[in-house]
Design an enzyme around this catalytic site. Structure first.
Site, PDB file in Angstrom:
ATOM      1  N   ASP A   5       0.865  -1.166   0.000  1.00 22.23           N
ATOM      2  CA  ASP A   5       0.000   0.000   0.000  1.00 22.23           C
ATOM      3  C   ASP A   5       0.912   1.228   0.000  1.00 22.23           C
ATOM      4  O   ASP A   5       2.024   1.175   0.536  1.00 22.23           O
ATOM      5  CB  ASP A   5      -0.921   0.002   1.223  1.00 22.23           C
ATOM      6  N   ARG A   6       0.463   2.307  -0.602  1.00 21.97           N
ATOM      7  CA  ARG A   6       1.339   3.476  -0.717  1.00 21.97           C
ATOM      8  C   ARG A   6       1.406   4.285   0.568  1.00 21.97           C
ATOM      9  O   ARG A   6       2.485   4.515   1.106  1.00 21.97           O
ATOM     10  CB  ARG A   6       0.871   4.368  -1.875  1.00 21.97           C
ATOM     11  N   ASP A   7       0.262   4.739   1.059  1.00 22.08           N
ATOM     12  CA  ASP A   7       0.237   5.657   2.196  1.00 22.08           C
ATOM     13  C   ASP A   7       0.467   4.899   3.493  1.00 22.08           C
ATOM     14  O   ASP A   7      -0.193   3.904   3.759  1.00 22.08           O
ATOM     15  CB  ASP A   7      -1.086   6.419   2.236  1.00 22.08           C
ATOM     16  N   THR A  47      -3.010   1.509  -4.358  1.00 23.49           N
ATOM     17  CA  THR A  47      -3.447   2.646  -3.550  1.00 23.49           C
ATOM     18  C   THR A  47      -4.787   3.193  -4.015  1.00 23.49           C
ATOM     19  O   THR A  47      -5.096   3.181  -5.199  1.00 23.49           O
ATOM     20  CB  THR A  47      -2.382   3.772  -3.581  1.00 23.49           C
ATOM     21  N   ASN A  48      -5.578   3.639  -3.062  1.00 30.38           N
ATOM     22  CA  ASN A  48      -6.763   4.443  -3.364  1.00 30.38           C
ATOM     23  C   ASN A  48      -6.285   5.865  -3.529  1.00 30.38           C
ATOM     24  O   ASN A  48      -5.528   6.358  -2.695  1.00 30.38           O
ATOM     25  CB  ASN A  48      -7.760   4.422  -2.193  1.00 30.38           C
ATOM     26  N   GLN A  49      -6.733   6.531  -4.566  1.00 26.57           N
ATOM     27  CA  GLN A  49      -6.383   7.935  -4.744  1.00 26.57           C
ATOM     28  C   GLN A  49      -7.605   8.718  -5.200  1.00 26.57           C
ATOM     29  O   GLN A  49      -7.628   9.317  -6.265  1.00 26.57           O
ATOM     30  CB  GLN A  49      -5.214   8.094  -5.724  1.00 26.57           C
ATOM     31  N   CYS A  86      -6.829   3.689  -7.736  1.00 28.64           N
ATOM     32  CA  CYS A  86      -8.225   3.980  -8.032  1.00 28.64           C
ATOM     33  C   CYS A  86      -8.461   5.474  -7.859  1.00 28.64           C
ATOM     34  O   CYS A  86      -8.377   5.984  -6.745  1.00 28.64           O
ATOM     35  CB  CYS A  86      -9.165   3.196  -7.112  1.00 28.64           C
ATOM     36  N   ARG A 104     -11.603   0.372  -5.720  1.00 26.83           N
ATOM     37  CA  ARG A 104     -11.296   0.967  -4.417  1.00 26.83           C
ATOM     38  C   ARG A 104     -11.154  -0.138  -3.387  1.00 26.83           C
ATOM     39  O   ARG A 104     -11.940  -1.072  -3.365  1.00 26.83           O
ATOM     40  CB  ARG A 104     -12.419   1.927  -3.970  1.00 26.83           C
ATOM     41  N   LYS A 105     -10.146  -0.021  -2.553  1.00 28.91           N
ATOM     42  CA  LYS A 105     -10.095  -0.938  -1.430  1.00 28.91           C
ATOM     43  C   LYS A 105     -11.217  -0.501  -0.494  1.00 28.91           C
ATOM     44  O   LYS A 105     -11.439   0.676  -0.316  1.00 28.91           O
ATOM     45  CB  LYS A 105      -8.732  -0.861  -0.752  1.00 28.91           C
TER      46      LYS A 105
END
Length: 175
Positions: A5-7, A47-49, A86, A104-105
């Site tokens: 995951d990114r964040d 990642t969700n963005q 996303c 989206r997660k």
């Protein structure tokens, strides 16, 4: 494969970071990804963005950050084999991105897309995330989730994950 995951895992979570100047690596992140590469595992960024959909920054800013991440990794001889994100959010202000999405997660679209595109062995794959929701999406996708709390450098954490995977029943012990 190791799904990052990114964040909170690759970059420190300082809220909605849309500019390179606000981006800060999680300690040990680049070494961790280089380690994954050297052990022959795929390294994926997920990642969700939805911040672009919500008008917090532009989708172009996301792509600029992605290029910054790739450049920073290359300095360590590291790379992500692929990335999925996303841009959608049901509460978006941008009509093009205001929608629910299976990408989206907590949905599985991002992980399943990577698993369809790459020859991923689920039994030897791990999702590293910083939130309980990351663990839930990993379990739903049929892979092990490992919760990175940010305590200690990421490369130490990933070293333990890879040690577990190198042992025959490592994934079973992680569950």
């Amino acid at each position: 494969a190791i799904f990052f995951d990114r964040d909170s895992v690759v970059k420190l979570d300082h809220g909605h970071v849309g500019q390179v100047g606000r981006f800060e690596w999680v300690p040990g992140a680049r070494k961790a990804i280089a380690m994954v590469n050297s052990k022959g595992f795929y390294a994926f960024l997920v990642t969700n963005q939805g911040t672009g959909a919500r008008g917090l920054y532009l989708e172009a800013d996301h792509h600029t950050l992605s290029r910054h991440i790739r450049a920073g990794l290359s300095q360590f001889g590291a790379r992500f084999d692929d990335e999925r994100y996303c841009p959608f959010h049901p509460d978006g202000v941008d009509p093009a991105c205001k929608k629910a999405s299976d990408r989206r997660k907590l949905e599985l679209g991002i992980l399943l897309d990577l698993m369809r595109f790459w020859p991923v062995d689920k039994a030897r794959s791990v999702m590293i995330g910083g939130r309980d929701s990351d663990m839930k999406v990993a379990a739903a996708a049929g892979i092990v989730g490992r919760h990175f709390t940010g305590e200690g450098p990421l490369d130490d954490f990933v070293s333990g994950v890879l040690d577990d995977l190198s042992e025959g029943d490592g994934v079973e012990r992680m569950k």
